[in-house]
Scaffold this motif. Structure first.
Motif, PDB file in Angstrom:
ATOM      1  N   PRO A  43      -3.766 -14.907  -3.224  1.00 55.85           N
ATOM      2  CA  PRO A  43      -3.800 -13.632  -2.494  1.00 55.85           C
ATOM      3  C   PRO A  43      -4.602 -12.534  -3.172  1.00 55.85           C
ATOM      4  CG  PRO A  43      -1.583 -14.532  -2.497  1.00 55.85           C
ATOM      5  CD  PRO A  43      -2.386 -15.389  -3.430  1.00 55.85           C
ATOM      6  N   GLN A  44      -4.835 -12.652  -4.488  1.00 53.78           N
ATOM      7  CA  GLN A  44      -5.565 -11.612  -5.207  1.00 53.78           C
ATOM      8  C   GLN A  44      -7.021 -11.974  -5.488  1.00 53.78           C
ATOM      9  OE1 GLN A  44      -1.706 -11.202  -7.852  1.00 53.78           O
ATOM     10  NE2 GLN A  44      -3.257  -9.805  -8.616  1.00 53.78           N
ATOM     11  N   VAL A  45      -7.457 -13.136  -5.045  1.00 55.80           N
ATOM     12  CA  VAL A  45      -8.824 -13.588  -5.298  1.00 55.80           C
ATOM     13  C   VAL A  45      -9.459 -14.000  -3.977  1.00 55.80           C
ATOM     14  CG1 VAL A  45     -10.282 -15.268  -6.493  1.00 55.80           C
ATOM     15  CG2 VAL A  45      -8.212 -14.402  -7.609  1.00 55.80           C
ATOM     16  N   VAL A  46     -10.695 -13.553  -3.738  1.00 60.34           N
ATOM     17  CA  VAL A  46     -11.378 -13.888  -2.491  1.00 60.34           C
ATOM     18  C   VAL A  46     -12.798 -14.360  -2.781  1.00 60.34           C
ATOM     19  CG1 VAL A  46     -12.174 -11.504  -2.109  1.00 60.34           C
ATOM     20  CG2 VAL A  46     -11.949 -13.068  -0.165  1.00 60.34           C
ATOM     21  N   ILE A  47     -13.209 -15.389  -2.062  1.00 56.02           N
ATOM     22  CA  ILE A  47     -14.585 -15.872  -2.080  1.00 56.02           C
ATOM     23  C   ILE A  47     -15.135 -15.695  -0.673  1.00 56.02           C
ATOM     24  CG2 ILE A  47     -16.092 -17.855  -2.481  1.00 56.02           C
ATOM     25  CD1 ILE A  47     -13.813 -18.961  -4.293  1.00 56.02           C
ATOM     26  N   ILE A  84     -23.290 -13.908  -0.536  1.00 61.55           N
ATOM     27  CA  ILE A  84     -22.149 -14.599  -1.150  1.00 61.55           C
ATOM     28  C   ILE A  84     -21.504 -13.624  -2.132  1.00 61.55           C
ATOM     29  CG2 ILE A  84     -21.384 -16.549  -2.552  1.00 61.55           C
ATOM     30  CD1 ILE A  84     -23.842 -18.065  -1.653  1.00 61.55           C
ATOM     31  N   GLY A  85     -20.179 -13.628  -2.187  1.00 59.63           N
ATOM     32  CA  GLY A  85     -19.513 -12.734  -3.113  1.00 59.63           C
ATOM     33  C   GLY A  85     -18.173 -13.286  -3.556  1.00 59.63           C
ATOM     34  N   ILE A  86     -17.718 -12.797  -4.681  1.00 61.32           N
ATOM     35  CA  ILE A  86     -16.377 -13.107  -5.173  1.00 61.32           C
ATOM     36  C   ILE A  86     -15.730 -11.799  -5.607  1.00 61.32           C
ATOM     37  CG2 ILE A  86     -17.187 -13.617  -7.524  1.00 61.32           C
ATOM     38  CD1 ILE A  86     -14.900 -15.710  -7.657  1.00 61.32           C
ATOM     39  N   GLY A  87     -14.469 -11.637  -5.296  1.00 62.14           N
ATOM     40  CA  GLY A  87     -13.760 -10.410  -5.658  1.00 62.14           C
ATOM     41  C   GLY A  87     -12.329 -10.707  -6.039  1.00 62.14           C
ATOM     42  N   PHE A  88     -11.715  -9.744  -6.688  1.00 59.86           N
ATOM     43  CA  PHE A  88     -10.338  -9.932  -7.147  1.00 59.86           C
ATOM     44  C   PHE A  88      -9.661  -8.589  -7.338  1.00 59.86           C
ATOM     45  CE2 PHE A  88     -13.111  -9.635 -10.814  1.00 59.86           C
ATOM     46  CZ  PHE A  88     -12.475  -8.684 -11.605  1.00 59.86           C
ATOM     47  N   ILE A  89      -8.352  -8.597  -7.348  1.00 61.37           N
ATOM     48  CA  ILE A  89      -7.550  -7.448  -7.763  1.00 61.37           C
ATOM     49  C   ILE A  89      -6.511  -7.935  -8.755  1.00 61.37           C
ATOM     50  CG2 ILE A  89      -7.883  -6.162  -5.619  1.00 61.37           C
ATOM     51  CD1 ILE A  89      -5.114  -7.001  -4.751  1.00 61.37           C
ATOM     52  N   PHE A  90      -6.040  -7.022  -9.590  1.00 60.35           N
ATOM     53  CA  PHE A  90      -4.981  -7.397 -10.538  1.00 60.35           C
ATOM     54  C   PHE A  90      -4.091  -6.186 -10.801  1.00 60.35           C
ATOM     55  CE2 PHE A  90      -8.561  -5.931 -13.113  1.00 60.35           C
ATOM     56  CZ  PHE A  90      -7.957  -5.083 -14.014  1.00 60.35           C
ATOM     57  N   ILE A  93      -1.454  -0.612 -15.521  1.00 63.10           N
ATOM     58  CA  ILE A  93      -2.880  -0.965 -15.535  1.00 63.10           C
ATOM     59  C   ILE A  93      -3.145  -1.961 -14.415  1.00 63.10           C
ATOM     60  CG2 ILE A  93      -4.762  -2.019 -16.838  1.00 63.10           C
ATOM     61  CD1 ILE A  93      -3.447  -1.009 -19.387  1.00 63.10           C
ATOM     62  N   ALA A  94      -4.116  -1.670 -13.583  1.00 60.54           N
ATOM     63  CA  ALA A  94      -4.495  -2.545 -12.481  1.00 60.54           C
ATOM     64  C   ALA A  94      -6.011  -2.454 -12.326  1.00 60.54           C
ATOM     65  CB  ALA A  94      -3.773  -2.141 -11.197  1.00 60.54           C
ATOM     66  N   GLY A  95      -6.546  -3.049 -11.275  1.00 56.53           N
ATOM     67  CA  GLY A  95      -7.976  -2.928 -11.056  1.00 56.53           C
ATOM     68  C   GLY A  95      -8.513  -3.933 -10.065  1.00 56.53           C
ATOM     69  N   TYR A  96      -9.829  -3.865  -9.853  1.00 56.22           N
ATOM     70  CA  TYR A  96     -10.501  -4.857  -9.022  1.00 56.22           C
ATOM     71  C   TYR A  96     -11.952  -4.989  -9.470  1.00 56.22           C
ATOM     72  CZ  TYR A  96     -12.888  -1.303  -6.045  1.00 56.22           C
ATOM     73  OH  TYR A  96     -13.680  -0.285  -5.558  1.00 56.22           O
ATOM     74  N   GLY A  97     -12.572  -6.052  -8.998  1.00 54.77           N
ATOM     75  CA  GLY A  97     -13.977  -6.275  -9.306  1.00 54.77           C
ATOM     76  C   GLY A  97     -14.619  -7.118  -8.232  1.00 54.77           C
ATOM     77  N   GLU A  98     -15.945  -7.047  -8.147  1.00 55.50           N
ATOM     78  CA  GLU A  98     -16.673  -7.877  -7.191  1.00 55.50           C
ATOM     79  C   GLU A  98     -18.094  -8.128  -7.683  1.00 55.50           C
ATOM     80  OE1 GLU A  98     -17.100  -5.966  -3.345  1.00 55.50           O
ATOM     81  OE2 GLU A  98     -16.679  -4.016  -4.248  1.00 55.50           O
ATOM     82  N   SER A 125       0.845  -1.191   0.000  1.00 51.40           N
ATOM     83  CA  SER A 125       0.000   0.000   0.000  1.00 51.40           C
ATOM     84  C   SER A 125       0.877   1.237   0.000  1.00 51.40           C
ATOM     85  CB  SER A 125      -0.907  -0.007   1.240  1.00 51.40           C
ATOM     86  OG  SER A 125      -1.574   1.232   1.378  1.00 51.40           O
ATOM     87  N   TYR A 126       0.553   2.167  -0.877  1.00 51.42           N
ATOM     88  CA  TYR A 126       1.270   3.434  -0.901  1.00 51.42           C
ATOM     89  C   TYR A 126       0.456   4.477  -0.136  1.00 51.42           C
ATOM     90  CZ  TYR A 126       3.530   7.701  -2.535  1.00 51.42           C
ATOM     91  OH  TYR A 126       4.178   8.909  -2.580  1.00 51.42           O
ATOM     92  N   PHE A 127       0.929   4.847   1.048  1.00 50.48           N
ATOM     93  CA  PHE A 127       0.269   5.847   1.888  1.00 50.48           C
ATOM     94  C   PHE A 127      -1.239   5.601   2.002  1.00 50.48           C
ATOM     95  CE2 PHE A 127       4.207   8.206   1.329  1.00 50.48           C
ATOM     96  CZ  PHE A 127       4.380   8.777   2.586  1.00 50.48           C
ATOM     97  N   GLY A 128      -1.611   4.342   2.294  1.00 52.59           N
ATOM     98  CA  GLY A 128      -2.997   4.027   2.601  1.00 52.59           C
ATOM     99  C   GLY A 128      -3.867   3.616   1.438  1.00 52.59           C
ATOM    100  N   LEU A 129      -3.385   3.729   0.199  1.00 55.61           N
ATOM    101  CA  LEU A 129      -4.171   3.281  -0.948  1.00 55.61           C
ATOM    102  C   LEU A 129      -4.217   1.764  -1.006  1.00 55.61           C
ATOM    103  CD1 LEU A 129      -2.902   5.714  -3.738  1.00 55.61           C
ATOM    104  CD2 LEU A 129      -5.131   5.778  -2.606  1.00 55.61           C
ATOM    105  N   GLY A 130      -5.233   1.215  -1.686  1.00 56.70           N
ATOM    106  CA  GLY A 130      -5.324  -0.220  -1.863  1.00 56.70           C
ATOM    107  C   GLY A 130      -4.165  -0.757  -2.677  1.00 56.70           C
ATOM    108  N   PRO A 131      -3.888  -2.072  -2.589  1.00 60.12           N
ATOM    109  CA  PRO A 131      -2.745  -2.647  -3.310  1.00 60.12           C
ATOM    110  C   PRO A 131      -2.791  -2.415  -4.814  1.00 60.12           C
ATOM    111  CG  PRO A 131      -3.616  -4.202  -1.714  1.00 60.12           C
ATOM    112  CD  PRO A 131      -4.574  -3.052  -1.756  1.00 60.12           C
ATOM    113  N   ALA A 132      -3.960  -2.605  -5.438  1.00 65.87           N
ATOM    114  CA  ALA A 132      -4.049  -2.389  -6.886  1.00 65.87           C
ATOM    115  C   ALA A 132      -3.918  -0.910  -7.235  1.00 65.87           C
ATOM    116  CB  ALA A 132      -5.363  -2.947  -7.426  1.00 65.87           C
ATOM    117  N   ALA A 133      -4.541  -0.041  -6.431  1.00 62.76           N
ATOM    118  CA  ALA A 133      -4.436   1.400  -6.668  1.00 62.76           C
ATOM    119  C   ALA A 133      -3.014   1.907  -6.485  1.00 62.76           C
ATOM    120  CB  ALA A 133      -5.380   2.152  -5.724  1.00 62.76           C
TER     121      ALA A 133
END
Length: 454
Positions: free
Chosen positions: A413-417, A448-454, A105-110, A85-93
């Motif tokens: 580590p980048q995918v969560v269920i 129920i949810g699924i999420g990811f970052i890249f 280029i990065a991102g996330y979805g859920e 994390s850069y000064f509190g931002l999320g890992p992808a950000a």
């Protein structure tokens, strides 16, 4: 006779001298033997000392190899992004800040599913968010970072096809010194850590905590300028001046008044200041204060008549005890306004909220080396969107509590269920249900949810 005695005397003397000499030689030999034994023992002691030092060195090398293996596992799992994390931002950000140069280029979805335990409310499935980050590093000191948020598959409602596509943030960072940097543009307000650190794998639960959605209106961004840096290692700050709120869009509390950089009313200003303390290992403490003004009407339109002041104070803490994660947060907000602002029924003058949560990763008990995570968690929230109101009666359906119990599984580590069950309640006497004479906020739900970052 005398001669014989003399000869006998000399023989005796010679024998005695020879005995003494032989005895002396024997003692000298013993001394040498003892000295040799001492030398051998000293050598053995030195060998033992060397063995101990070698053992300690081997232990250090083994630990270093274990860490190298862990890093290699992460590199295999995450070839493009390091979870920093850069000064509190999320890992992808934060990816652009760790990119050597050029485009990032990065991102996330859920995706979520909500099953309501009451037939009066229809169950819901949603492509809740898809968020691409596009960044560009011109130099090590000048960085552009952007986030485009597509909510509800880009359509707010299937019936009227309202678009749900936003610029979440768009800013230029001037990185000058670890203690002082400048950010200008549309950026996230440092009102709570989750407002900036909100990508799906980094928090428990299918849905963000209610307190972080309604009392602290994440995700909250405004247009302005901010400075940030570290006072000392592990003790960071952010301070910004941004546009104020748009009051004619405010219902009970400030969430509706966020302007989000879209044709904003910029005749009122607000200030935000936040600090994060991470000096002690595995302990994080943070606090923030937002104070600002607001008025009605959009930017460039005829000036309105409402005028108000708002403040929001948050304090939070988190601790990581090996596999156990614990977090708590408290938020308190207040508002003041002129008679025009206060005349609308139900507008809150005071609100508050808090929650406490804990989760435990079970996988290291079975395999300490893996990057897979399986964590049961619990969270309890209490919040009130109308602790006090300017006009009208208090609404007990806005005095709410939520108990959440769930599971958080990361096969990578980048995918969560995620899956959880929420027991909801309010201070009202109405039965649970959606519709007239019922309390929607008493309806329990399974998510129920699924999420990811890249």
């Amino acid at each position: 006779m005398r001669t014989s005695l003399r000869i006998l005397f000399f023989i005796s003397l010679l024998f005695m001298l020879m005995f003494d000499f032989s005895f002396a030689q024997s003692e000298e030999k013993k001394i040498k033997q003892i000295e040799e034994r001492i030398k051998r023992l000293e050598l053995e002691v030195l060998k033992i000392k060397d063995i101990n030092e070698q053992r300690e060195q081997m232990v250090r090398e083994i630990e270093a190899l274990k860490e190298e293996i862990r890093q290699l596992r992460l590199e295999v799992a995450m070839p493009e992004i390091e979870l920093k994390s850069y000064f509190g931002l999320g890992p992808a950000a934060s990816k652009i800040y760790y990119t050597p140069r050029g485009l990032s280029i990065a991102g996330y979805g859920e995706i979520t599913y909500e099953n309501y335990i009451d037939n009066s409310k229809t169950d819901r499935g949603d492509v809740l968010r898809f968020v691409p980050y596009i960044g560009y590093k011109f130099t090590d000191n000048i960085i552009v970072n952007t986030e485009l948020e597509i909510e509800h598959a880009g359509i707010g409602n299937v019936g009227n096809r309202n678009p749900e596509i936003y610029v979440e943030f768009l800013y230029v960072d001037f990185i000058l010194h670890p203690r002082f940097n400048i950010r200008t543009g549309l950026f996230l307000i440092p009102t709570s850590r989750m407002n900036e650190f909100h990508e799906p794998p980094v928090y428990f639960g299918v849905l963000r905590p209610d307190v972080e959605r309604f009392i602290i209106p994440t995700v909250w961004r405004e247009l302005g300028v901010m400075v940030y840096g570290e006072f000392t290692k592990g003790f960071s700050y952010k301070a910004g001046i941004v546009n104020g709120l748009r009051t004619d869009l405010i219902g009970d509390w400030i969430a509706g008044g966020r302007q989000r950089g879209a044709t904003i009313n910029f005749d009122k200003f607000a200030g935000s200041f936040g600090v994060v303390f991470e000096v002690v290992k595995n302990l994080t403490l943070a606090s923030s204060l937002y104070y600002g003004a607001g008025s009605d009407k959009a930017g460039a339109s005829e000036r309105g008549s409402e005028d108000a002041r708002f403040s929001l104070l948050t304090t939070e803490g988190g601790v990581q005890l090996k596999n156990l994660s614990i977090k708590g947060l408290f938020a308190y907000g207040s508002a003041k306004g002129n008679d025009v602002y206060k005349s609308r029924s139900g507008r809150a003058s005071k609100v508050y909220g808090w929650y406490l949560e804990a989760g435990y990763n079970l996988i290291p008990l079975i395999n300490p080396e893996t990057v897979i995570s399986f964590a049961p968690f619990v969270r309890y929230e209490k919040y009130n969107l109308n602790k006090n109101v300017f006009t009208g009666n208090l609404d007990p359906t806005k005095d709410r509590s939520v108990f959440t119990i769930g599971l958080d599984f990361k096969p990578h580590p980048q995918v969560v269920i995620k899956a959880d069950y929420q027991i909801r309640n309010t201070a009202s006497n109405l039965p649970a249900g959606k519709g007239a004479g019922k309390d929607e906020w008493k309806i329990d739900q399974f998510n129920i949810g699924i999420g990811f970052i890249f």
